[in-house]
Structure formats: C-alpha cells, structure tokens
Design an enzyme around this catalytic site. Structure first.
Site, PDB file in Angstrom:
ATOM      1  N   GLU A   1     -40.024  17.621  83.957  1.00  0.00           N
ATOM      2  CA  GLU A   1     -39.829  16.389  83.196  1.00  0.00           C
ATOM      3  C   GLU A   1     -40.794  16.298  82.014  1.00  0.00           C
ATOM      4  O   GLU A   1     -40.493  15.669  81.009  1.00  0.00           O
ATOM      5  CB  GLU A   1     -40.005  15.177  84.134  1.00  0.00           C
ATOM      6  CG  GLU A   1     -39.120  14.028  83.750  1.00  0.00           C
ATOM      7  CD  GLU A   1     -39.162  12.882  84.750  1.00  0.00           C
ATOM      8  OE1 GLU A   1     -40.234  12.617  85.338  1.00  0.00           O
ATOM      9  OE2 GLU A   1     -38.120  12.228  84.929  1.00  0.00           O
TER      10      GLU A   1
ATOM     11  N   HIS B   1     -38.173  35.871 102.969  1.00  0.00           N
ATOM     12  CA  HIS B   1     -36.986  36.398 103.650  1.00  0.00           C
ATOM     13  C   HIS B   1     -35.701  35.882 103.007  1.00  0.00           C
ATOM     14  O   HIS B   1     -34.644  35.927 103.621  1.00  0.00           O
ATOM     15  CB  HIS B   1     -37.064  36.041 105.134  1.00  0.00           C
ATOM     16  CG  HIS B   1     -38.304  36.602 105.757  1.00  0.00           C
ATOM     17  ND1 HIS B   1     -38.377  37.875 106.253  1.00  0.00           N
ATOM     18  CD2 HIS B   1     -39.559  36.082 105.880  1.00  0.00           C
ATOM     19  CE1 HIS B   1     -39.608  38.111 106.685  1.00  0.00           C
ATOM     20  NE2 HIS B   1     -40.345  37.039 106.462  1.00  0.00           N
TER      21      HIS B   1
ATOM     22  N   LYS C   1     -30.013   7.327  83.488  1.00  0.00           N
ATOM     23  CA  LYS C   1     -30.214   6.083  84.232  1.00  0.00           C
ATOM     24  C   LYS C   1     -29.403   4.950  83.608  1.00  0.00           C
ATOM     25  O   LYS C   1     -28.761   4.155  84.288  1.00  0.00           O
ATOM     26  CB  LYS C   1     -31.707   5.689  84.217  1.00  0.00           C
ATOM     27  CG  LYS C   1     -32.575   6.482  85.174  1.00  0.00           C
ATOM     28  CD  LYS C   1     -34.050   6.239  84.939  1.00  0.00           C
ATOM     29  CE  LYS C   1     -34.669   5.215  85.863  1.00  0.00           C
ATOM     30  NZ  LYS C   1     -36.145   5.234  85.843  1.00  0.00           N
TER      31      LYS C   1
END
Ligand SMILES: O=P(O)(O)OC[C@H]1O[C@H](O)[C@H](O)[C@@H](O)[C@@H]1O
Length: 424
Positions: free
Chosen positions: A271, A292, A403
């Site tokens: 951000e 893994h 937003k």
C-alpha cells in the site's frame, strides 16, 4: 534486527546488486535520511509514525484497557492497519487471553466466530482511524446487536479506537464509551506502535513498554548510511533489486508466531509503494512449511524475486526423541530448533545456488523488545524505499477509489462495478 545482504549482491546472483551500485545508492540514502529526519522533526504526515516510540503513552493505553482486565477473550473489529499491527504483537507475544481479529465481512465466518465467543467475557475493541470504514462498522453493528440479544451490556464491553471525527467517534460520544485516540499524522499501516497496535496486546499481557523501548533503541541507532543502519540496508536493497529484476518481495519468517508479521509487512509494502506504475508485489510465506510448496518456484522459477528469510536466533526448544527406525538416526540427538535452523540454512544456500537473491533478517528472539524494533525498522525501511522510488508513501488513492465505489453500489448510485466478459 541484523540484516545480511550478501546473497543480494551481484557477486552471488546474476540479478543481484553490484557493490558499486550500493555505494552510489548510499548518497541517495543520506539525502532521504535528511528528508525523513526533517519530516520527523516537523511531525509531518506519515513521518510522524517514526516518532511513535517516543510519543505513545503506554500508561494511557493501560488506563483505557483497565476495565477489561477480566476479559477471557478480546475481539478486534478493524481492517488493514487497524488490525494487523495488533494481530502481529498479540500473536507473537500474547498470553492465554484469546485474541480474535474480525477483519473481513464474510457472514459465515462472523456467524461461527460469534457462536464461539463467550460474549459476556469478551472485550471488543472497534478500531478505525477514519471512523468510516464500511466493513468495520458493519461488523461492529452485528457484534453489538448479538451482544444485546445475549443480554450483555455492549456499552460495558466495548473500547473504541478512532480518529477525531467520523461515525465511530460519534458512536463513542453518544454511548459514552471508553475511547483511545488514533494519533494524528499516522496512516493506519504505520500505526502498530500507537494506541491502534498496542491496546489489544496490552489486554493480552504483552509488555507494551518493552515493545516501545525496543523501537526507541532502533530509532536511536539510525544514521544516514545503509551500511550502518539495518532498516536502510533492507529498504535500499529491496529497492535496488526491484530496479533490476525483483518485482516480487517474499517475506518468509521461520517462526509460526510471526506469520501475522508477514501479513502486516505485505500491507505496509504494497500500500505504501504500489504507485505510479512502481512497487514490488509482497508475498507471504512461512518457513519451514512453504519450503514444501513455494520454494520450488523460488528456486527454479524466474529470478524476479527477493526472498526475505527471517528468523529468531534463539528461543524455546524441544529435543527430537530417538527412534529405532532405519534411516531416522540423523534426527536423534538433535532438537526441533536445530532442525528448523538446518532448514533455514539449507534454503538460504539453495536459493543462493540458483541465483535467486535473498536477504537474511535475524532478531535475537521473539520478545517485546525485538518485535518493537522489527516493526519500527520495517516501517523505516519502507519509508526509505518510498523516498528512493519517489512515490507518495503515505497515501492510498487506489484503495480509497475502491472503497468509494463499494459505497456507491450499496447506495444504489452505481449500477455495475465493472464490465464483464462471462464464460459459464
Ligand atoms: O482504520 P480505518 O480508517 O478503518 O482504515 C482501515 C484500512 O482501510 C483502508 O482500506 C486503508 O487503505 C488502509 O490503509 C487502512 O488500514
């Protein structure tokens, strides 16, 4: 923290940074350091975050959380920077108090969480710097209603942490709720060392004074050179690698309790630096588990990454029991920490061998001082990188756009989020 950049250099990796390039970059680091120091002196927006180790008052936090001393569970309702700092500290350092972080609006998750929580014994910390974030407010309205339905006086169990204005501030005033102020000049992702990041850890028994002391000692050691300041060595090296090939920054702590730290780092890095077509994509990994899975790509995929291998150098240990099984004799007599360290060092060597740049970050142990220093230094590293990229480190216009569009959709002011080309 201790930062080792040997495996990020051109001597080790074909996409590494030549030493001379780092020497040249150090001049820019000196200039950036001056900008950062001036910003701190003026308490300028964003730079003020690096003053938190001095300006945060742990006594005020302790006083605000005192009414919740009896809580057996603490629920943080917040998102992004309003949750991740507290989650990092409480997970790494907290005691037996159960800490929960409600940072999503998944109804199924919320339902099962509410069914699990002992609501009468739960402290709720609702956190929003802006006081207007839809997810946080919606979640809190549900939690509050649920408490009321269970006969719990939610006004007795709620702490509000917010800025000077906004819906949440209004709510705190209307119901006379205990409230902590989010300091001005501090963006959410840089607020771990403030009221935002420290209140819940304080309830969970974390030595928040130690966290701040660790951060203060890291702050006191900063100079204008990347060769003397671990935070700047880290920030400058990641930046320099990105200018070559490393568009991906993987953060891989070798400690289960530091997994939320990788999440916190991802928000900070993405951000703050993802602007103007620039930035580095953070990836979260966990050692040794992701050896893994992701390691195959890190070792044999494109050399477009820098992998940060992070470990505490000391900590609790457990012996591996002897087993009279063929082929397992190499484990006997060793401990789990020795195994983890061997995995760490093998990964470091294997990535170096394939030319994949890595940076090794070590902290002495997972304790309050080390964590305070680590969070502070990663913030300083990020701010330095922002200066080197020459981006607006402390804003997040792209996130704000999304937003606002979500709010428009909810209000029925916008018909469609984006064009679609659907295949079913
Ligand atoms: O604390 P709030 O104002 O609720 O913000 C919570 C989060 O929301 C936004 O999406 C911002 O981009 C984040 O940086 C912030 O941490």
């Amino acid at each position: 923290m201790r930062v080792d950049i040997a495996n990020a250099l051109a001597e080790t990796s074909p996409v590494g940074v030549p030493r001379e390039a780092l020497d040249r970059l150090d001049d820019r680091v000196a200039t950036a350091h001056e900008t950062i120091q001036n910003g701190r002196e003026e308490d300028a927006f964003g730079y003020a975050s690096l003053n938190l180790p001095e300006t945060t008052d742990p006594d005020a936090i302790r006083a605000a959380v005192a009414p919740f001393a009896d809580a057996t569970a603490v629920l943080t309702v917040g998102i992004g920077g309003s949750a991740l700092g507290a989650a990092t500290l409480a997970t790494a350092l907290g005691d037996d108090t159960e800490t929960y972080f409600l940072d999503n609006v998944d109804p199924a998750h919320l339902r099962s969480l509410l069914d699990e929580l002992p609501l009468a014994e739960t402290a709720v910390n609702v956190v929003s710097r802006s006081g207007t974030t839809a997810e946080t407010l919606a979640n809190f309205l549900v939690v509050r209603e649920e408490m009321a339905a269970a006969g719990v006086d939610w006004t007795e169990r709620t702490l509000v942490t917010t800025g000077p204005s906004g819906n949440l501030r209004d709510l705190a005033e209307e119901y006379d709720l205990p409230a902590l102020d989010v300091p001005t000049g501090v963006p959410g992702r840089f607020s771990a060392l403030s009221t935002v990041g420290l209140a819940v850890p304080a309830i969970a028994g974390v030595d928040i004074e130690g966290v701040l002391a660790g951060a203060r000692s890291a702050a006191a050691d900063m100079t204008g050179s990347l060769f003397e300041t671990p935070a700047y060595a880290y920030g400058a090296t990641l930046f320099a690698l990105d200018r070559r090939e490393a568009s991906v920054a993987a953060m891989m702590p070798y400690a289960e309790s530091l997994e939320p730290f990788a999440e916190w780092f991802a928000q900070l890095w993405a951000e703050s630096l993802g602007k103007d077509g620039l930035g580095q994509t953070p990836v979260r990994a966990l050692g040794a588990t992701d050896q893994h899975s992701q390691l195959q790509l890190y070792r044999a995929g494109p050399l477009d990454k820098v992998v940060t291998l992070l470990r505490p150098t000391t900590g609790p240990d457990h012996p591996i029991p002897n087993a009279d099984l063929d082929g397992l004799d190499y484990l006997g007599g060793n401990s789990l920490r020795e195994l983890l360290d061997a995995e760490f060092e093998a990964t470091e060597a294997s990535l170096a061998k394939s030319g994949q740049p890595t940076v090794t970050v070590e902290i002495e142990r997972v304790n309050s001082e080390s964590l305070g220093a680590l969070l502070f230094e990663m913030e300083a590293a990020c701010i330095l990188a922002g200066e080197l990229y020459d981006v607006e480190t402390f804003t997040q216009p792209a996130v704000e756009w999304g937003k606002e569009r979500a709010r428009q959709l909810l209000r029925g002011e916008s018909a469609q989020a984006s064009d679609r080309l659907v295949v079913e």
